[in-house]
Design a protein around this motif. Structure first.
Motif, PDB file in Angstrom:
ATOM      1  N   GLY A  95      68.910   9.246  85.652  1.00 41.22           N
ATOM      2  CA  GLY A  95      68.450   9.938  85.892  1.00 41.22           C
ATOM      3  C   GLY A  95      67.904   9.431  84.444  1.00 41.22           C
ATOM      4  O   GLY A  95      66.935  10.799  84.720  1.00 41.22           O
ATOM      5  N   LEU A  96      67.202   8.445  84.078  1.00 39.06           N
ATOM      6  CA  LEU A  96      66.792   8.818  82.776  1.00 39.06           C
ATOM      7  C   LEU A  96      65.290   7.707  83.075  1.00 39.06           C
ATOM      8  O   LEU A  96      65.405   6.767  83.479  1.00 39.06           O
ATOM      9  CB  LEU A  96      67.869   7.301  81.775  1.00 39.06           C
ATOM     10  N   VAL A  97      64.598   8.857  83.330  1.00 41.39           N
ATOM     11  CA  VAL A  97      63.283   7.859  83.056  1.00 41.39           C
ATOM     12  C   VAL A  97      62.915   7.388  81.717  1.00 41.39           C
ATOM     13  O   VAL A  97      62.032   8.705  80.892  1.00 41.39           O
ATOM     14  CB  VAL A  97      62.536   9.402  83.629  1.00 41.39           C
ATOM     15  N   ASN A  98      62.726   6.662  81.306  1.00 41.71           N
ATOM     16  CA  ASN A  98      62.327   6.439  80.105  1.00 41.71           C
ATOM     17  C   ASN A  98      61.627   4.513  79.902  1.00 41.71           C
ATOM     18  O   ASN A  98      62.400   4.065  81.058  1.00 41.71           O
ATOM     19  CB  ASN A  98      62.943   7.144  78.693  1.00 41.71           C
ATOM     20  N   PRO A  99      61.144   4.491  79.253  1.00 41.33           N
ATOM     21  CA  PRO A  99      61.335   2.499  78.831  1.00 41.33           C
ATOM     22  C   PRO A  99      62.536   1.737  78.957  1.00 41.33           C
ATOM     23  O   PRO A  99      62.367   0.887  79.436  1.00 41.33           O
ATOM     24  CB  PRO A  99      60.124   2.179  77.543  1.00 41.33           C
ATOM     25  N   GLN A 100      63.552   2.745  78.133  1.00 44.05           N
ATOM     26  CA  GLN A 100      64.908   1.872  77.686  1.00 44.05           C
ATOM     27  C   GLN A 100      65.591   1.611  79.093  1.00 44.05           C
ATOM     28  O   GLN A 100      65.964   1.198  79.657  1.00 44.05           O
ATOM     29  CB  GLN A 100      65.280   3.535  77.050  1.00 44.05           C
ATOM     30  N   ALA A 101      65.503   2.302  80.200  1.00 45.11           N
ATOM     31  CA  ALA A 101      65.793   2.721  81.618  1.00 45.11           C
ATOM     32  C   ALA A 101      65.288   0.996  82.239  1.00 45.11           C
ATOM     33  O   ALA A 101      65.798   0.059  82.644  1.00 45.11           O
ATOM     34  CB  ALA A 101      65.406   2.924  82.444  1.00 45.11           C
ATOM     35  N   ILE A 102      64.123   0.596  81.730  1.00 47.90           N
ATOM     36  CA  ILE A 102      63.219  -0.387  82.677  1.00 47.90           C
ATOM     37  C   ILE A 102      63.746  -1.505  81.773  1.00 47.90           C
ATOM     38  O   ILE A 102      64.259  -2.741  82.354  1.00 47.90           O
ATOM     39  CB  ILE A 102      62.147  -0.283  82.830  1.00 47.90           C
ATOM     40  N   ARG A 103      63.624  -1.607  80.416  1.00 51.64           N
ATOM     41  CA  ARG A 103      64.328  -2.958  79.291  1.00 51.64           C
ATOM     42  C   ARG A 103      65.644  -3.586  80.006  1.00 51.64           C
ATOM     43  O   ARG A 103      66.133  -3.761  79.628  1.00 51.64           O
ATOM     44  CB  ARG A 103      64.400  -1.743  78.199  1.00 51.64           C
ATOM     45  N   THR A 104      66.717  -1.801  79.659  1.00 46.62           N
ATOM     46  CA  THR A 104      68.045  -2.401  79.881  1.00 46.62           C
ATOM     47  C   THR A 104      67.893  -3.125  81.506  1.00 46.62           C
ATOM     48  O   THR A 104      69.058  -4.454  81.677  1.00 46.62           O
ATOM     49  CB  THR A 104      68.958  -0.899  80.132  1.00 46.62           C
ATOM     50  N   ALA A 105      67.534  -2.734  82.493  1.00 50.66           N
ATOM     51  CA  ALA A 105      67.633  -3.434  83.917  1.00 50.66           C
ATOM     52  C   ALA A 105      66.885  -4.540  83.598  1.00 50.66           C
ATOM     53  O   ALA A 105      67.581  -5.841  84.368  1.00 50.66           O
ATOM     54  CB  ALA A 105      66.822  -2.440  85.016  1.00 50.66           C
ATOM     55  N   ASP A 106      65.968  -4.600  83.278  1.00 50.72           N
ATOM     56  CA  ASP A 106      64.726  -6.156  83.062  1.00 50.72           C
ATOM     57  C   ASP A 106      66.128  -6.968  82.136  1.00 50.72           C
ATOM     58  O   ASP A 106      66.214  -8.347  83.014  1.00 50.72           O
ATOM     59  CB  ASP A 106      63.606  -6.166  81.870  1.00 50.72           C
ATOM     60  N   LEU A 107      67.168  -6.614  81.173  1.00 46.37           N
ATOM     61  CA  LEU A 107      67.400  -7.048  80.690  1.00 46.37           C
ATOM     62  C   LEU A 107      69.219  -8.306  81.627  1.00 46.37           C
ATOM     63  O   LEU A 107      69.198  -8.722  81.430  1.00 46.37           O
ATOM     64  CB  LEU A 107      68.497  -6.633  79.005  1.00 46.37           C
ATOM     65  N   MET A 108      69.629  -7.101  82.052  1.00 48.81           N
ATOM     66  CA  MET A 108      70.582  -7.356  83.101  1.00 48.81           C
ATOM     67  C   MET A 108      69.911  -7.325  84.622  1.00 48.81           C
ATOM     68  O   MET A 108      71.040  -7.844  85.545  1.00 48.81           O
ATOM     69  CB  MET A 108      70.684  -5.853  83.792  1.00 48.81           C
ATOM     70  N   ASP A 109      68.869  -8.438  84.801  1.00 48.72           N
ATOM     71  CA  ASP A 109      68.553  -8.678  86.158  1.00 48.72           C
ATOM     72  C   ASP A 109      67.996  -7.856  87.037  1.00 48.72           C
ATOM     73  O   ASP A 109      68.534  -7.999  88.443  1.00 48.72           O
ATOM     74  CB  ASP A 109      68.417 -10.130  86.178  1.00 48.72           C
ATOM     75  N   ILE A 110      68.292  -6.504  86.960  1.00 50.40           N
ATOM     76  CA  ILE A 110      68.410  -5.091  87.489  1.00 50.40           C
ATOM     77  C   ILE A 110      66.751  -5.898  88.241  1.00 50.40           C
ATOM     78  O   ILE A 110      65.793  -5.104  87.510  1.00 50.40           O
ATOM     79  CB  ILE A 110      69.070  -4.536  87.414  1.00 50.40           C
ATOM     80  N   ARG A 111      67.006  -5.517  89.323  1.00 42.51           N
ATOM     81  CA  ARG A 111      65.057  -5.511  90.317  1.00 42.51           C
ATOM     82  C   ARG A 111      65.154  -4.416  90.453  1.00 42.51           C
ATOM     83  O   ARG A 111      63.454  -4.441  90.822  1.00 42.51           O
ATOM     84  CB  ARG A 111      64.840  -6.667  91.213  1.00 42.51           C
ATOM     85  N   VAL A 112      66.100  -3.228  90.980  1.00 42.44           N
ATOM     86  CA  VAL A 112      65.715  -2.561  91.826  1.00 42.44           C
ATOM     87  C   VAL A 112      65.993  -1.588  90.757  1.00 42.44           C
ATOM     88  O   VAL A 112      66.805  -1.419  90.855  1.00 42.44           O
ATOM     89  CB  VAL A 112      66.182  -1.857  93.216  1.00 42.44           C
ATOM     90  N   VAL A 113      65.492  -0.502  90.644  1.00 43.54           N
ATOM     91  CA  VAL A 113      65.899   0.976  89.471  1.00 43.54           C
ATOM     92  C   VAL A 113      65.570   2.418  90.548  1.00 43.54           C
ATOM     93  O   VAL A 113      64.448   2.857  91.728  1.00 43.54           O
ATOM     94  CB  VAL A 113      65.007   0.981  88.486  1.00 43.54           C
ATOM     95  N   VAL A 114      65.918   2.968  90.869  1.00 45.04           N
ATOM     96  CA  VAL A 114      65.889   4.476  91.679  1.00 45.04           C
ATOM     97  C   VAL A 114      65.890   5.925  91.013  1.00 45.04           C
ATOM     98  O   VAL A 114      67.425   5.868  89.788  1.00 45.04           O
ATOM     99  CB  VAL A 114      66.861   4.842  92.560  1.00 45.04           C
TER     100      VAL A 114
END
Lengths: 119, 136
Positions: A50-69
């Motif tokens: 439910g976190l809609v901010n750049p940190q969610a994308i940054r974290t996902a990128d660092l973790m190699d997570i390719r899909v965020v809902v």
């Protein structure tokens, strides 16, 4: 499970990454605190948040997570969509709450196998 | 290869720059994804800690023969009880940071878990230095 199937189950809108809907994911993680994502996720998962901010994308990128809902009907802002696009990610938005979104995916066969054991 | 970064205080827009650049550098050198992930997490958590608790600081990362050494220095308020700060779930971050997705009390434990060597020195009123090594 393909990202396309996830989008169908969650009746989700695709904000970016339409060309990657055939990507396969094996597990999911639901979290609003990014440190928890970094503490517990081991594999490539789909991240529900439910976190809609750049940190969610940054974290996902660092973790190699390719899909965020994004759950609870939250839509990403343009800067977040741009950031995700630059990183080659898929962004989905669903009107379902975290509980229901996770429940629907679990019911359809997706599991939480991507996290480390919690003592 | 040496990388240097400054982290701004409470400036979350820049926090993550060091970890992103480190990730890219390690990737270019052909380091495996699991090691890159560990280094990125350790660095990102460190950046966030500096932004939240210390009003920013300096980071030096050196990628050398078989290892990455990351040193994070700040002149923040210091940590009175390091043992407590290393406890999973224990957090002194103000609530406003939880709205940004941080303050879970997992920062320092996450950093330690992802490193092969982890040292922390802190003096109240003077600041904190964390040294992390990951063998690659």
């Amino acid at each position: 499970m393909t990202v396309r199937r996830i989008a169908e189950i969650l009746e989700a809108k695709v904000s970016t990454g339409e060309d990657q809907l055939d990507l396969e994911v094996n597990a999911a993680c639901g979290a609003d605190l990014m440190s928890d994502v970094m503490a517990f996720v081991k594999e490539k998962v789909v991240l529900l948040t439910g976190l809609v901010n750049p940190q969610a994308i940054r974290t996902a990128d660092l973790m190699d997570i390719r899909v965020v809902v994004f759950v609870r009907g939250k839509a990403p802002t343009d800067d977040i969509v741009d950031m995700a696009r630059e990183n080659g990610m898929v962004l989905l938005s669903t009107k379902y709450s975290m509980f229901l979104a996770c429940g629907r995916l679990y019911e359809s066969g997706l599991r939480g196998g991507g996290i480390r054991d919690i003592a | 290869m040496k990388l240097r970064f400054e982290v701004g205080g409470e400036d979350f827009s820049l926090a993550g720059r060091a970890s992103s650049e480190l990730k890219r550098a390690l990737s270019r050198l052909g380091v495996g994804p699991e090691l890159i992930r560990r280094a990125s997490i350790a660095m990102y958590e460190g950046e966030i800690n500096m932004a939240i608790h210390a009003g920013g600081g300096d980071i030096e990362a050196e990628i050398g023969e078989g290892r990455v050494v990351m040193v994070l220095r700040d002149e923040g308020p210091g940590i009175p009880d390091i043992g407590l700060a290393m406890t999973e779930g224990w957090s002194t971050a103000p609530d406003r940071y939880r709205e940004l997705g941080f303050g879970a009390g997992m920062g320092l434990p996450n950093m330690k878990r992802n490193c092969d060597e982890f040292e922390i020195e802190s003096a109240v009123g003077k600041g904190t230095t964390v040294r992390m090594v990951i063998n690659i």
